[in-house]
Design a protein around this motif. Structure first.
Motif, PDB file in Angstrom:
ATOM      1  N   GLU A 226      -0.188  -0.954  -6.175  1.00 57.05           N
ATOM      2  CA  GLU A 226      -1.229  -1.503  -5.304  1.00 57.05           C
ATOM      3  C   GLU A 226      -2.502  -1.608  -6.142  1.00 57.05           C
ATOM      4  O   GLU A 226      -3.393  -0.761  -6.066  1.00 57.05           O
ATOM      5  CB  GLU A 226      -1.428  -0.650  -4.052  1.00 57.05           C
ATOM      6  N   PRO A 227      -2.568  -2.640  -6.969  1.00 55.60           N
ATOM      7  CA  PRO A 227      -3.616  -2.692  -7.998  1.00 55.60           C
ATOM      8  C   PRO A 227      -4.946  -3.213  -7.461  1.00 55.60           C
ATOM      9  O   PRO A 227      -5.431  -4.256  -7.885  1.00 55.60           O
ATOM     10  CB  PRO A 227      -3.023  -3.628  -9.058  1.00 55.60           C
ATOM     11  N   HIS A 228      -5.512  -2.476  -6.522  1.00 53.07           N
ATOM     12  CA  HIS A 228      -6.785  -2.855  -5.921  1.00 53.07           C
ATOM     13  C   HIS A 228      -7.775  -1.703  -5.992  1.00 53.07           C
ATOM     14  O   HIS A 228      -7.397  -0.549  -6.122  1.00 53.07           O
ATOM     15  CB  HIS A 228      -6.584  -3.251  -4.453  1.00 53.07           C
ATOM     16  N   TRP A 229      -9.020  -2.080  -5.842  1.00 55.20           N
ATOM     17  CA  TRP A 229     -10.130  -1.124  -5.942  1.00 55.20           C
ATOM     18  C   TRP A 229      -9.973   0.058  -4.977  1.00 55.20           C
ATOM     19  O   TRP A 229     -10.054   1.220  -5.372  1.00 55.20           O
ATOM     20  CB  TRP A 229     -11.441  -1.868  -5.664  1.00 55.20           C
ATOM     21  N   THR A 230      -9.786  -0.245  -3.679  1.00 55.73           N
ATOM     22  CA  THR A 230      -9.752   0.816  -2.672  1.00 55.73           C
ATOM     23  C   THR A 230      -8.646   1.803  -2.963  1.00 55.73           C
ATOM     24  O   THR A 230      -8.828   3.015  -2.846  1.00 55.73           O
ATOM     25  CB  THR A 230      -9.530   0.211  -1.265  1.00 55.73           C
ATOM     26  N   SER A 231      -7.507   1.268  -3.375  1.00 52.55           N
ATOM     27  CA  SER A 231      -6.393   2.143  -3.629  1.00 52.55           C
ATOM     28  C   SER A 231      -6.650   3.014  -4.876  1.00 52.55           C
ATOM     29  O   SER A 231      -6.290   4.202  -4.890  1.00 52.55           O
ATOM     30  CB  SER A 231      -5.144   1.282  -3.669  1.00 52.55           C
ATOM     31  N   ALA A 232      -7.349   2.482  -5.873  1.00 54.80           N
ATOM     32  CA  ALA A 232      -7.714   3.286  -7.052  1.00 54.80           C
ATOM     33  C   ALA A 232      -8.627   4.440  -6.640  1.00 54.80           C
ATOM     34  O   ALA A 232      -8.475   5.579  -7.105  1.00 54.80           O
ATOM     35  CB  ALA A 232      -8.395   2.412  -8.113  1.00 54.80           C
ATOM     36  N   VAL A 233      -9.564   4.164  -5.744  1.00 50.52           N
ATOM     37  CA  VAL A 233     -10.519   5.190  -5.298  1.00 50.52           C
ATOM     38  C   VAL A 233      -9.807   6.277  -4.482  1.00 50.52           C
ATOM     39  O   VAL A 233      -9.978   7.467  -4.720  1.00 50.52           O
ATOM     40  CB  VAL A 233     -11.649   4.542  -4.462  1.00 50.52           C
ATOM     41  N   VAL A 234      -8.979   5.835  -3.537  1.00 46.79           N
ATOM     42  CA  VAL A 234      -8.283   6.788  -2.672  1.00 46.79           C
ATOM     43  C   VAL A 234      -7.333   7.656  -3.498  1.00 46.79           C
ATOM     44  O   VAL A 234      -7.269   8.876  -3.338  1.00 46.79           O
ATOM     45  CB  VAL A 234      -7.522   6.025  -1.561  1.00 46.79           C
TER      46      VAL A 234
ATOM     47  N   TYR B 164      -6.839  -1.912   2.144  1.00 45.49           N
ATOM     48  CA  TYR B 164      -7.999  -2.782   2.366  1.00 45.49           C
ATOM     49  C   TYR B 164      -8.270  -3.557   1.088  1.00 45.49           C
ATOM     50  O   TYR B 164      -8.289  -2.990   0.000  1.00 45.49           O
ATOM     51  CB  TYR B 164      -9.232  -1.959   2.744  1.00 45.49           C
ATOM     52  N   PHE B 165      -8.476  -4.858   1.241  1.00 40.76           N
ATOM     53  CA  PHE B 165      -8.687  -5.714   0.079  1.00 40.76           C
ATOM     54  C   PHE B 165      -9.616  -6.845   0.471  1.00 40.76           C
ATOM     55  O   PHE B 165      -9.702  -7.199   1.645  1.00 40.76           O
ATOM     56  CB  PHE B 165      -7.332  -6.263  -0.396  1.00 40.76           C
ATOM     57  N   TRP B 166     -10.312  -7.379  -0.514  1.00 41.13           N
ATOM     58  CA  TRP B 166     -11.189  -8.503  -0.190  1.00 41.13           C
ATOM     59  C   TRP B 166     -11.170  -9.508  -1.332  1.00 41.13           C
ATOM     60  O   TRP B 166     -10.746  -9.199  -2.450  1.00 41.13           O
ATOM     61  CB  TRP B 166     -12.622  -8.019   0.037  1.00 41.13           C
ATOM     62  N   THR B 167     -11.580 -10.720  -1.044  1.00 43.76           N
ATOM     63  CA  THR B 167     -11.752 -11.724  -2.084  1.00 43.76           C
ATOM     64  C   THR B 167     -12.851 -12.678  -1.647  1.00 43.76           C
ATOM     65  O   THR B 167     -13.116 -12.832  -0.450  1.00 43.76           O
ATOM     66  CB  THR B 167     -10.428 -12.483  -2.368  1.00 43.76           C
ATOM     67  N   GLU B 168     -13.497 -13.292  -2.620  1.00 44.93           N
ATOM     68  CA  GLU B 168     -14.534 -14.279  -2.318  1.00 44.93           C
ATOM     69  C   GLU B 168     -14.218 -15.530  -3.098  1.00 44.93           C
ATOM     70  O   GLU B 168     -14.123 -15.500  -4.326  1.00 44.93           O
ATOM     71  CB  GLU B 168     -15.911 -13.761  -2.784  1.00 44.93           C
ATOM     72  N   GLN B 169     -14.012 -16.614  -2.404  1.00 40.27           N
ATOM     73  CA  GLN B 169     -13.717 -17.867  -3.076  1.00 40.27           C
ATOM     74  C   GLN B 169     -14.007 -19.045  -2.157  1.00 40.27           C
ATOM     75  O   GLN B 169     -13.814 -18.970  -0.955  1.00 40.27           O
ATOM     76  CB  GLN B 169     -12.268 -17.898  -3.542  1.00 40.27           C
ATOM     77  N   PHE B 170     -14.487 -20.124  -2.752  1.00 40.93           N
ATOM     78  CA  PHE B 170     -14.729 -21.378  -2.044  1.00 40.93           C
ATOM     79  C   PHE B 170     -15.553 -21.176  -0.774  1.00 40.93           C
ATOM     80  O   PHE B 170     -15.264 -21.737   0.280  1.00 40.93           O
ATOM     81  CB  PHE B 170     -13.395 -22.082  -1.742  1.00 40.93           C
TER      82      PHE B 170
END
Ligand SMILES: Cc1cc2nc3c(=O)[nH]c(=O)nc-3n(C[C@H](O)[C@H](O)[C@H](O)COP(=O)(O)OP(=O)(O)OC[C@H]3O[C@@H](n4cnc5c(N)ncnc54)[C@H](O)[C@@H]3O)c2cc1C
Ligand code: SF4
Lengths: 376, 63
Positions: free
Chosen positions: A280-288, A310-316
């Motif tokens: 689960e290579p995401h920020w929140t999971s690294a922190v938890v 929990y995950f997020w992205t910003e695009q378009f």
């Protein structure tokens, strides 16, 4: 425990070190980082930094406390668990009583051995290298239509480049499901992105790289060619350690790896069902995970940690915050706003059970979004 | 010690709150708020840990 060593100084390593101190660990704490820059967040790299609109310094994480020894430019090359030693590329081996492995991952590359000039986005240097080429460029080719590739395409497009995204699969579909992927891709098209399909993959062409050959037909060329084709866990240095690697370093439900060894973040995999390992290579999971790893090291394997999807992205122009188990199947129920207008709160159901919630350009506390996705 | 918040940078991911709910809260718009105007000394280590997990580096530690 009097001597803890953390290998890797990105969000997982920094959080583990911070959590150890916050939990009252007072012994020696050494953090080894292969990078020469002090710890920073990778999240803005594909967004502001890549386009040159956000200064690289603004990505810095708050400095670790003075009683943590951060050793930059220190690459670990081997681990001896029975002797409790980390070997370094330069310098004396580092002994430990407790070890946190947080070596994360690196960008996967497509170039042939020796082929120069392939651009990726993983480190601050990578983002700076692309940013420095934006002013002189007119066109860009992004290989890979995942979160990263789509963010890169969006950022370069905002800077006036004509951008093509090429992928084997329909962009984002595997990650978020068709409904949401189609919505984002339609938005990207409306903003001028061209999509190319390469069901059998591509090969980078030129040395330095200046395009991609689509298997079974044609070549795409551009001033800037970026590969965004996934990441590979940094586990090679653990090869002779005896620790279990299965597409990543295997951790248990409390982030333990072995006696006196814990791990967290992008380097890890968790066994989700017998023989099936998932990253689960995401920020929140690294922190938890990092917090769980610190607790486990100090107090022995305790409660399993509560995964936080929990995950997020910003695009378009879309700010998407997502809670729950991706990908989402089928169409959502709209709780507020209107997806067609670009702002909405949406929930996906399996029967009567909510399995995922997405806030799209919709402001609300993230805890509430997560609560929606958890509601049985 | 104090925490300084760059409100324009906060994107409401709530990682700070997750790490230190007694220091950071989110308002109705989902943006970060400090629970204490004057941070109690006993919460300093937690506040630091909370500040370090912000993905957009919106929180800084002022000594
Ligand atoms: C451009 C980009 C944008 C992203 N955007 C988002 C987003 O919007 N939302 C989200 O949730 N996630 C996002 N992510 C993912 C998120 O950044 C990662 O999940 C996170 O960085 C993982 O942290 P980590 O500490 O586990 O590993 P990494 O960040 O990979 O850090 C590992 C560190 O260990 C070091 N290291 C490796 N091997 C050694 C060794 N042998 N010795 C010493 N040091 C070593 C590496 O140099 C590196 O500094 C993004 C990632 C990228 C690249
Ligand atoms: S972690 Fe950062 S972005 Fe998220 S709410 Fe806290 S300050 Fe805002």
């Amino acid at each position: 425990m009097r001597d803890v060593v953390v290998v890797g100084a990105s969000i997982a390593g920094v959080t583990a070190a911070s959590a150890l101190r916050a939990e009252g660990y007072r012994g020696r704490l050494t953090v080894l980082s292969e990078e020469s820059r002090p710890p920073y967040s990778r999240v803005p790299l594909s967004k502001g930094v890549l386009g040159g609109t956000q200064a690289p310094e603004t990505t810095a994480l708050p400095a670790l406390p003075d009683d943590v020894e951060l050793r930059l430019g220190s690459r670990a090359t081997a681990l001896h668990t029975e002797r409790h030693l980390v070997e370094l590329e330069d310098g004396d081996p580092v002994p430990y009583d407790g070890l946190v492995i947080a070596t994360g991952s690196r960008a996967r590359r497509l170039g042939a051995p020796g082929q120069g000039g392939e651009l990726v986005v993983r480190t601050l240097e990578d983002a700076e290298a692309i940013a420095s080429r934006v002013p002189g460029a007119r066109t860009a080719l992004v290989v890979g239509g995942g979160f990263l590739g789509m963010e890169v395409a969006s950022t370069l497009n905002r800077h006036g480049l004509a951008v093509t995204v090429v992928d084997r699969d329909p962009p984002l579909r595997r990650l978020v499901g068709s409904w949401l992927a189609d919505l984002v891709v339609a938005r990207a098209r409306a903003e001028g992105i061209t999509f190319a399909s390469a069901p059998d993959g591509v090969a980078l062409v030129g040395d330095p790289v200046r395009g991609a050959a689509v298997a079974g037909g044609g070549e795409l060329h551009a001033d800037i060619v970026v590969s965004a084709v996934g990441d590979l866990p940094n586990v090679e240095w653990l090869q002779s350690s005896g620790l279990t690697v299965a597409g990543g370093l295997v951790v248990d439900a409390s982030c333990r790896v072995a006696q006196d060894v814990v791990a967290a973040g992008d380097v890890t995999v968790v066994e989700v069902s017998p023989g099936v390992f998932r990253r689960e290579p995401h920020w929140t999971s690294a922190v938890v995970q990092a917090r769980a790893a610190a607790l486990t090291l100090l107090h022995g394997a305790g409660e399993p940690y509560q995964p936080d999807h929990y995950f997020w992205t910003e695009q378009f122009g879309l700010d998407l915050k997502m809670a729950g188990h991706l990908p989402f199947t089928g169409a959502p129920r709209v709780s507020a706003g209107d997806p067609a207008s670009g702002s909405a709160l949406m929930a996906w159901f399996e029967g009567e059970r909510c399995v995922g919630a997405v806030a799209m350009n919709h402001r609300m506390p993230v805890v509430r979004l997560k609560a929606m996705a958890r509601a049985a | 010690m104090q925490i300084s918040v760059n409100e324009a940078a906060c994107e409401g991911h709530a990682l700070c709150q997750l790490a230190a709910p007694d220091v950071f809260a989110l308002d109705d718009d989902g943006l970060v708020q400090l629970v204490h105007e004057q941070l109690p000394e006993a919460l300093e280590a937690r506040a630091e840990a909370g500040a370090r997990v912000c993905p957009v580096a919106a929180l800084s530690i002022v000594r």
